[in-house]
Design a protein around this motif. Structure first.
Motif, PDB file in Angstrom:
ATOM      1  N   LYS A 146       0.836  -1.192   0.000  1.00  0.00           N
ATOM      2  CA  LYS A 146       0.000   0.000   0.000  1.00  0.00           C
ATOM      3  C   LYS A 146       0.880   1.254   0.000  1.00  0.00           C
ATOM      4  O   LYS A 146       2.031   1.224   0.401  1.00  0.00           O
ATOM      5  CB  LYS A 146      -0.923   0.031   1.225  1.00  0.00           C
ATOM      6  N   ARG A 147       0.283   2.354  -0.471  1.00  0.00           N
ATOM      7  CA  ARG A 147       0.902   3.654  -0.288  1.00  0.00           C
ATOM      8  C   ARG A 147      -0.200   4.663  -0.005  1.00  0.00           C
ATOM      9  O   ARG A 147      -1.366   4.448  -0.376  1.00  0.00           O
ATOM     10  CB  ARG A 147       1.727   4.068  -1.499  1.00  0.00           C
ATOM     11  N   THR A 148       0.123   5.734   0.654  1.00  0.00           N
ATOM     12  CA  THR A 148      -0.870   6.720   1.079  1.00  0.00           C
ATOM     13  C   THR A 148      -0.425   8.114   0.647  1.00  0.00           C
ATOM     14  O   THR A 148       0.735   8.332   0.278  1.00  0.00           O
ATOM     15  CB  THR A 148      -1.057   6.692   2.601  1.00  0.00           C
ATOM     16  N   ARG A 149      -1.380   9.018   0.691  1.00  0.00           N
ATOM     17  CA  ARG A 149      -1.092  10.427   0.465  1.00  0.00           C
ATOM     18  C   ARG A 149      -1.883  11.240   1.477  1.00  0.00           C
ATOM     19  O   ARG A 149      -2.901  10.769   2.003  1.00  0.00           O
ATOM     20  CB  ARG A 149      -1.447  10.835  -0.965  1.00  0.00           C
ATOM     21  N   VAL A 150      -1.436  12.436   1.764  1.00  0.00           N
ATOM     22  CA  VAL A 150      -2.014  13.263   2.829  1.00  0.00           C
ATOM     23  C   VAL A 150      -2.609  14.519   2.216  1.00  0.00           C
ATOM     24  O   VAL A 150      -2.003  15.157   1.348  1.00  0.00           O
ATOM     25  CB  VAL A 150      -0.941  13.634   3.875  1.00  0.00           C
TER      26      VAL A 150
END
Length: 540
Positions: A146-150
């Motif tokens: 997974k990867r996330t962004r803010v």
């Protein structure tokens, strides 16, 4: 402008709450917060639960009901503006806590709306994607990462970030490492010697060996990471302490001077003797050849003194872990090499035939926790309505130690206590009624419109819900009276005030939607002044 009346009529009225006859059991709660029930007491008849009007109950549909008189919650905080940039609206709401089917005053006033301006014209939206996480599996197939962004905008601008804050994808398959496993132990080898030589101080017992290999399976070397090698040793060595001692052949010592019989018993020698003690034969070794005396032999049976055999191997420890006392291991030997004669009696072996050793290097045994006794239930914490009594117990009989399991179950139990006493319900003021029409103080049916003659008007309110010895409403009266002038349709001088803000669009969408604003004429009421604040009703 208003004139407060100089006379007030003080009347006390009490309105009793009418209890609702119910008998079904519901979940009773001691705390209400924003329409939600909290701090559960247990299942009770609604009548018992509602002996305290500060309590509430939850019905099967999940709705939380208040036991007290209908009352509004506090207004919620204002919502964020419904648009990011430009003119919009914001809202807040409140909830009516009502018992049964009753409603709060002005029940329709649940929602308030006001204009706002979106402050997010420069909203930046999502930041860059962060790095991918590690795969959910270290090898094999089916893993994901997974990867996330803010969203870098403040909370009121979060809607500028559309879409998901998280991305997921499958990981490429990876070959799993194969960890090594031991084969079975081989049989023990032959001992490295056939007997124990105790004639040398540095001699050690013969040993035997057995082997195993890290091949069941062998650890992989072509995977990332490599497979783990087998823990432990591939060779075990053990002393052959069960072997007999090596025989020692005897050798003559020097002749003694001639004299009396050399022994009081057995076959002794008179005159000169020599002894087979350089060394003395042991463990079945050959005795010295030839005669030990130069004269006649004394013929009496001699006693045989006992001699120890070799020590046995150490036994297994009496336990695999240390509990109340340290486990021990033992070994033995026997007075049989040779055994002492019985007639005539020979001397027994000196020392102990058994040795004991503490197994100090073992781990401590795990101690699972055990509950202590329940304490007595606490006293009932309330003087009216229902409450919870509490009993506790501690996990200390024994306390868990050395990796033992904690006590299963709960360390706290409760019991519902009933007082069968209704809690006092304090009275609360209703809202004021509208002011009555402005009337001539001397002739009720004679109009005073446009005249500088002041009239009078009244409004009323009630003291609601007082019951069970609760306090009657204070800080006010049931009726208020004030002076007034009727200026309906009267010609007035005045000046315009500034324009008010634009209203919301009505209807809120569609091609015919309109909005409006107004300004107010500030009339000159100086001719109606009566030396204090005066109520002027009507319009001009």
């Amino acid at each position: 402008m208003e004139v407060h009346s100089v006379r007030r009529i003080v009347v006390v009225a009490v309105l009793l709450l009418v209890s609702v006859e119910r008998s079904e059991c519901e979940r009773c709660f001691a705390r209400l917060n924003w329409g939600q029930c909290g701090e559960e007491i247990g299942e009770l008849d609604i009548d018992d639960c509602c002996q305290n009007v500060k309590y509430g109950y939850q019905t099967a549909d999940g709705v939380c009901h208040s036991c007290g008189p209908p009352q509004w919650s506090e207004w919620s905080p204002w919502s964020y503006c419904n648009v990011l940039c430009g003119d919009g609206v914001t809202q807040r709401k409140r909830t009516c806590f009502a018992f049964g089917l009753s409603e709060c005053e002005n029940a329709e006033d649940k929602l308030q709306t006001r204009p706002c301006a979106g402050s997010c014209c420069d909203a930046k939206g999502w930041g860059l994607w962060l790095s991918w996480s590690a795969c959910s599996v270290s090898c094999g197939e089916g893993g994901v990462r997974k990867r996330t962004r803010v969203c870098s905008d403040p909370p009121e601008c979060q809607s500028a970030c559309s879409g998901s804050s998280e991305e997921t994808e499958s990981c490429p398959p990876l070959t799993c490492p194969v960890h090594g496993g031991w084969s079975s132990w081989s049989g023990w080898s032959q001992c490295s010697g056939s007997c124990i030589d105790d004639q040398r101080g540095d001699a050690t017992p013969p040993t035997k060996r057995r082997y195993r290999s890290c091949s069941n399976p062998a650890p992989s070397g072509d995977t990332v990471p490599h497979g783990n090698s087998c823990p432990g040793d591939e060779v075990q060595v053990q002393d052959c302490s069960e072997l007999p001692n090596c025989p020692v052949d005897g050798s003559w010592g020097a002749w003694s001077p001639s004299g009396t019989c050399s022994v009081p018993c057995g076959e002794g020698l008179q005159l000169a003797v020599r002894k087979c003690n350089q060394p003395t034969p042991k463990y079945g070794g050959r005795f010295c050849e030839g005669q030990s005396t130069r004269t006649s032999v004394c013929e009496n049976t001699c006693p045989v003194d006992g001699f120890w055999s070799g020590w046995s191997t150490w036994s297994e420890c009496s336990s695999s872990c240390i509990q109340d006392r340290v486990p021990v291991r033992t070994r033995h030997r026997s007075c049989s090499n040779p055994a002492p004669s019985s007639s005539p009696p020979g001397r027994g072996c000196q020392g102990d035939d058994r040795q004991m050793d503490n197994c100090n290097n073992l781990p401590h045994c795990a101690v699972d926790g055990g509950w202590g006794s329940w304490s007595a239930f606490s006293s009932c914490p309330v003087s009216c309505g229902v409450g919870l009594q509490v009993s506790v117990r501690e996990c200390n009989s024994p306390a868990p130690n050395h990796g033992g399991q904690p006590c299963p179950g709960d360390g706290r139990r409760t019991s519902i206590c009933k007082t069968d006493v209704y809690c006092p319900v304090d009275g609360v003021w209703s809202q004021w009624s509208p002011w009555s029409s402005c009337k001539n103080p001397f002739h009720k049916n004679k109009r005073i419109r446009c005249e500088r003659l002041s009239g009078g008007q009244t409004r009323e309110r009630q003291c609601l819900h007082q019951n069970h010895g609760g306090a009657v409403c204070t800080n006010g009266t049931l009726t208020e009276t004030r002076a007034c002038y009727d200026v309906t349709g009267c010609p007035m001088k005045g000046t315009w005030e500034g324009w008010e803000s634009w209203s919301l669009c009505t209807p809120p969408c569609g091609g015919t939607s309109q909005r409006s604003r107004r300004r107010i004429c500030d009339p000159d009421y100086s001719r109606y002044s009566s030396g204090g604040k005066t109520s002027l009703i009507g319009h001009f």
